[in-house]
Design a protein around this motif. Structure first.
Motif, PDB file in Angstrom:
ATOM      1  N   PRO A  97       0.819  -1.219   0.000  1.00 34.01           N
ATOM      2  CA  PRO A  97       0.000   0.000   0.000  1.00 34.01           C
ATOM      3  C   PRO A  97       0.853   1.270   0.000  1.00 34.01           C
ATOM      4  O   PRO A  97       0.336   2.363  -0.199  1.00 34.01           O
ATOM      5  CB  PRO A  97      -0.808  -0.124   1.291  1.00 34.01           C
ATOM      6  N   GLU A  98       2.157   1.140   0.233  1.00 33.26           N
ATOM      7  CA  GLU A  98       3.055   2.285   0.264  1.00 33.26           C
ATOM      8  C   GLU A  98       3.749   2.441  -1.087  1.00 33.26           C
ATOM      9  O   GLU A  98       4.522   1.574  -1.498  1.00 33.26           O
ATOM     10  CB  GLU A  98       4.102   2.112   1.361  1.00 33.26           C
ATOM     11  N   GLN A  99       3.489   3.548  -1.782  1.00 36.86           N
ATOM     12  CA  GLN A  99       4.119   3.768  -3.085  1.00 36.86           C
ATOM     13  C   GLN A  99       5.639   3.791  -2.986  1.00 36.86           C
ATOM     14  O   GLN A  99       6.330   3.364  -3.913  1.00 36.86           O
ATOM     15  CB  GLN A  99       3.633   5.089  -3.685  1.00 36.86           C
ATOM     16  N   SER A 100       6.162   4.288  -1.867  1.00 40.37           N
ATOM     17  CA  SER A 100       7.606   4.391  -1.712  1.00 40.37           C
ATOM     18  C   SER A 100       8.285   3.021  -1.685  1.00 40.37           C
ATOM     19  O   SER A 100       9.501   2.929  -1.888  1.00 40.37           O
ATOM     20  CB  SER A 100       7.948   5.147  -0.429  1.00 40.37           C
ATOM     21  N   GLU A 101       7.511   1.957  -1.459  1.00 43.63           N
ATOM     22  CA  GLU A 101       8.078   0.613  -1.406  1.00 43.63           C
ATOM     23  C   GLU A 101       7.946  -0.124  -2.730  1.00 43.63           C
ATOM     24  O   GLU A 101       8.363  -1.274  -2.843  1.00 43.63           O
ATOM     25  CB  GLU A 101       7.390  -0.191  -0.297  1.00 43.63           C
ATOM     26  N   PHE A 102       7.377   0.523  -3.731  1.00 45.28           N
ATOM     27  CA  PHE A 102       7.214  -0.123  -5.024  1.00 45.28           C
ATOM     28  C   PHE A 102       8.584  -0.428  -5.625  1.00 45.28           C
ATOM     29  O   PHE A 102       9.507   0.383  -5.560  1.00 45.28           O
ATOM     30  CB  PHE A 102       6.437   0.781  -5.977  1.00 45.28           C
ATOM     31  N   GLY A 103       8.709  -1.606  -6.240  1.00 47.80           N
ATOM     32  CA  GLY A 103       9.924  -1.988  -6.941  1.00 47.80           C
ATOM     33  C   GLY A 103       9.585  -2.661  -8.248  1.00 47.80           C
ATOM     34  O   GLY A 103       9.953  -3.810  -8.489  1.00 47.80           O
ATOM     35  N   TYR A 104       8.862  -1.933  -9.102  1.00 45.92           N
ATOM     36  CA  TYR A 104       8.419  -2.487 -10.377  1.00 45.92           C
ATOM     37  C   TYR A 104       9.027  -1.740 -11.574  1.00 45.92           C
ATOM     38  O   TYR A 104       8.587  -1.926 -12.704  1.00 45.92           O
ATOM     39  CB  TYR A 104       6.889  -2.422 -10.484  1.00 45.92           C
ATOM     40  N   GLY A 105      10.012  -0.883 -11.291  1.00 44.69           N
ATOM     41  CA  GLY A 105      10.569  -0.050 -12.348  1.00 44.69           C
ATOM     42  C   GLY A 105      11.487  -0.810 -13.290  1.00 44.69           C
ATOM     43  O   GLY A 105      11.690  -2.028 -13.180  1.00 44.69           O
ATOM     44  N   ALA A 106      12.095  -0.081 -14.225  1.00 45.43           N
ATOM     45  CA  ALA A 106      12.906  -0.679 -15.281  1.00 45.43           C
ATOM     46  C   ALA A 106      14.091  -1.467 -14.738  1.00 45.43           C
ATOM     47  O   ALA A 106      14.529  -2.432 -15.365  1.00 45.43           O
ATOM     48  CB  ALA A 106      13.399   0.417 -16.228  1.00 45.43           C
ATOM     49  N   LEU A 107      14.619  -1.080 -13.581  1.00 46.93           N
ATOM     50  CA  LEU A 107      15.770  -1.774 -13.019  1.00 46.93           C
ATOM     51  C   LEU A 107      15.372  -3.040 -12.270  1.00 46.93           C
ATOM     52  O   LEU A 107      16.228  -3.867 -11.949  1.00 46.93           O
ATOM     53  CB  LEU A 107      16.541  -0.856 -12.062  1.00 46.93           C
ATOM     54  N   PHE A 108      14.074  -3.206 -12.002  1.00 40.03           N
ATOM     55  CA  PHE A 108      13.596  -4.330 -11.203  1.00 40.03           C
ATOM     56  C   PHE A 108      12.829  -5.360 -12.023  1.00 40.03           C
ATOM     57  O   PHE A 108      12.736  -6.514 -11.628  1.00 40.03           O
ATOM     58  CB  PHE A 108      12.675  -3.829 -10.081  1.00 40.03           C
ATOM     59  N   ALA A 109      12.272  -4.947 -13.145  1.00 40.82           N
ATOM     60  CA  ALA A 109      11.329  -5.791 -13.871  1.00 40.82           C
ATOM     61  C   ALA A 109      11.986  -7.062 -14.388  1.00 40.82           C
ATOM     62  O   ALA A 109      13.122  -7.056 -14.842  1.00 40.82           O
ATOM     63  CB  ALA A 109      10.728  -5.011 -15.042  1.00 40.82           C
ATOM     64  N   ASP A 110      11.254  -8.156 -14.319  1.00 37.17           N
ATOM     65  CA  ASP A 110      11.695  -9.415 -14.902  1.00 37.17           C
ATOM     66  C   ASP A 110      11.515  -9.313 -16.413  1.00 37.17           C
ATOM     67  O   ASP A 110      10.409  -9.056 -16.891  1.00 37.17           O
ATOM     68  CB  ASP A 110      10.830 -10.557 -14.345  1.00 37.17           C
ATOM     69  N   PRO A 111      12.576  -9.512 -17.190  1.00 38.32           N
ATOM     70  CA  PRO A 111      12.441  -9.360 -18.646  1.00 38.32           C
ATOM     71  C   PRO A 111      11.418 -10.285 -19.280  1.00 38.32           C
ATOM     72  O   PRO A 111      10.882  -9.987 -20.333  1.00 38.32           O
ATOM     73  CB  PRO A 111      13.855  -9.695 -19.164  1.00 38.32           C
ATOM     74  N   LEU A 112      11.123 -11.429 -18.645  1.00 31.61           N
ATOM     75  CA  LEU A 112      10.182 -12.360 -19.270  1.00 31.61           C
ATOM     76  C   LEU A 112       8.755 -11.828 -19.249  1.00 31.61           C
ATOM     77  O   LEU A 112       8.141 -11.686 -20.305  1.00 31.61           O
ATOM     78  CB  LEU A 112      10.290 -13.732 -18.605  1.00 31.61           C
ATOM     79  N   PRO A 113       8.179 -11.475 -18.080  1.00 31.91           N
ATOM     80  CA  PRO A 113       6.835 -10.885 -18.138  1.00 31.91           C
ATOM     81  C   PRO A 113       6.832  -9.510 -18.787  1.00 31.91           C
ATOM     82  O   PRO A 113       5.829  -9.087 -19.348  1.00 31.91           O
ATOM     83  CB  PRO A 113       6.400 -10.810 -16.669  1.00 31.91           C
TER      84      PRO A 113
END
Length: 377
Positions: A263-279
Motif C-alpha cells: 500500500p506504500e508507493q515508496s516501497e514499489f519496486g516495479y521499475g525498469a531496473l527491477f522488472a523481470d524481462p520475461l513478463p
C-alpha cells in the motif's frame, strides 16, 4: 534466500560498491556490454526523439482537448497515417503517456511540488477560463467539478515536462553512438562519463511551459518557478520509472486481500531496473511497447548479435529488454555519480567516505533489482 546465496549476493554487492568507489559503473565492463549498451541506446534515442516531439506537440496544441483523437499525428493527419495507426505500423506513443502518468502518480521533485502550489492553481484557472470562454459545456463541467480541469492541466504540465526531459536525453544517446562508431567510446566507464557529462551540462536548463489561447500566452510553468532539468524532471523520472514503476496487470494480484502489492508507493519496486524481462516482454504490459519500437531501429551489429543467440529473433523483445536494463544501469550510474555529495572522483578521504555512504544507500535500494543478474550476463 539460502545463507550461501545471501553471502554470494553480499559479495557481489561489495564488488559493485568497490567499482563505484573507483569510478566504475553498476554494469561490469566488457566489449560485449559496451556494444549492447551503445547499440540499444542508439535505438532508444531514435524512439525517444519521436516520443518527446509528440509529447510537446500534445502539450502545446492539444491543451484541454479532452478527447484528442488525433494527438499522435503531430498535426499532420492523413488517411495513410491513420491506416498505419490502426494496424500498429507506427511508434507506440502510448508508452510515453504511461511514463508521464507514472511520474504524475508517484510525484516527487520541484515540478510535483509546484503543481500543488497556489500559484499554479491561479495560473491554471486563468488558462481554463480562457480556454472555456466560448464553450458552455466545458464551463458547466468546470462549474460542477471545479477540481477536474486543474487536474487535467497538471497532466498537461507533465506532457511538457517529460517531453523537455527527453529532448535533452535523446541527443546524449545518439552522440554516444557516434562516438562509439568513431572508436572513441570503448569502455562502460566512458559510456557513463558521456551520459553524466550530458546530464551535468543541462542540469540547470529551465523547465517552462506556456500555452497560446486566442492569440494570448498563458503561463503554466513560468520561469519564476525555478524548475530545472536535473532535479525537477531527471531525478523524479529515475525514481518513478527506473525504481518504482507500477505493477503489471496479469503478473500480480490487485486484490487487497492477496497483499501482493504494497500500500506504500515508496516501497514499489516495479521499475525498469527491477522488472523481470520475461513478463515485461508479454503482451498487454506497457514496456512491451517500447521494446517493440526499439526493434525497428536496432543497429545491424546488435541485431546480428541477437540473431546468433538462442532462439534468434523469436524472443527478440526479451533480449532487447535484458540489454535495455543493462543500459539503464549505466544511466543510473551516471545519475548517482552526478548526485554524489562531493565530486564523484574526489581523493579527499572525508569526502570519499561521505560518497561511500551515499553509494551504500543506493546499493541497498537496488539489491532486489536486476543488479546481480547483470553482473553475470
Amino acid at each position: 534466500m539460502t545463507p550461501t546465496a545471501a553471502t554470494d549476493t553480499q559479495q557481489q554487492l561489495d564488488t559493485v560498491f568497490n567499482a563505484l568507489q573507483s569510478g566504475q559503473a553498476l554494469l561490469p565492463d566488457s566489449p560485449q556490454n559496451v556494444m549492447e549498451v551503445v547499440g540499444i541506446l542508439k535505438s532508444y534515442g531514435i524512439v525517444l526523439q519521436a516520443y518527446a516531439e509528440n509529447l510537446i506537440y500534445i502539450a502545446d496544441h492539444q491543451f484541454l482537448v479532452l478527447f484528442p483523437f488525433f494527438k499522435y499525428f503531430n498535426g499532420e493527419f492523413s488517411w495513410g497515417k491513420l491506416w498505419r495507426h490502426w494496424f500498429h505500423d507506427r511508434i507506440n506513443f502510448e508508452y510515453a503517456e504511461y511514463c508521464l502518468r507514472v511520474m504524475l502518480w508517484h510525484g516527487g521533485g520541484g515540478l510535483d511540488a509546484y503543481l500543488d502550489s497556489e500559484e499554479f492553481v491561479g495560473l491554471a484557472k486563468k488558462a481554463i477560463a480562457a480556454k472555456t470562454a466560448d464553450n458552455p459545456m466545458m464551463r458547466l463541467l468546470n462549474y460542477l467539478f471545479p477540481e477536474f480541469l486543474p487536474e487535467v492541466v497538471r497532466q498537461w504540465a507533465y506532457y511538457s515536462g517529460l517531453g523537455q526531459f527527453w529532448t535533452v536525453m535523446y541527443p546524449i544517446f545518439l552522440t554516444l553512438s557516434d562516438e562509439y562508431d568513431a572508436g572513441r567510446i570503448t569502455t562502460i566507464s566512458q559510456v557513463v562519463a558521456h551520459i553524466r557529462n550530458g546530464l551535468v551540462a543541462d542540469a540547470s536548463k529551465p523547465i517552462t511551459y506556456s500555452v497560446e489561447i486566442d492569440g494570448q500566452t498563458y503561463d503554466i510553468l513560468p520561469a519564476s518557478a525555478g524548475l530545472t532539468f536535473l532535479m525537477d524532471t531527471a531525478v523524479p523520472y529515475v525514481e518513478a520509472i527506473f525504481l518504482r514503476g507500477t505493477p503489471f496487470f496479469g503478473t500480480v494480484s490487485y486484490n487487497a486481500q492477496a497483499q501482493q502489492i504494497s500500500p506504500e508507493q515508496s516501497e514499489f519496486g516495479y521499475g525498469a531496473l527491477f522488472a523481470d524481462p520475461l513478463p515485461t516482454g508479454a503482451a498487454g504490459i506497457p514496456p512491451t511497447l517500447v521494446m517493440q519500437d526499439m526493434r525497428h531501429y536496432l543497429p545491424d551489429y546488435l541485431l546480428k548479435f541477437y540473431q546468433q543467440k538462442n532462439r534468434g529473433e523469436d524472443d527478440l523483445r526479451v533480449k532487447i529488454c535484458e540489454t535495455f536494463q543493462k543500459s539503464m544501469f549505466c544511466v543510473t550510474t551516471a545519475a548517482i555519480t552526478g548526485l554524489t555529495p562531493y565530486p564523484w572522483d574526489t581523493t579527499n578521504s572525508t569526502e570519499k567516505e561521505a560518497n561511500g555512504e551515499f553509494y551504500q544507500a543506493w546499493l541497498q535500494r537496488l539489491q532486489t533489482s536486476q543488479l546481480i543478474t547483470v553482473q553475470n550476463t
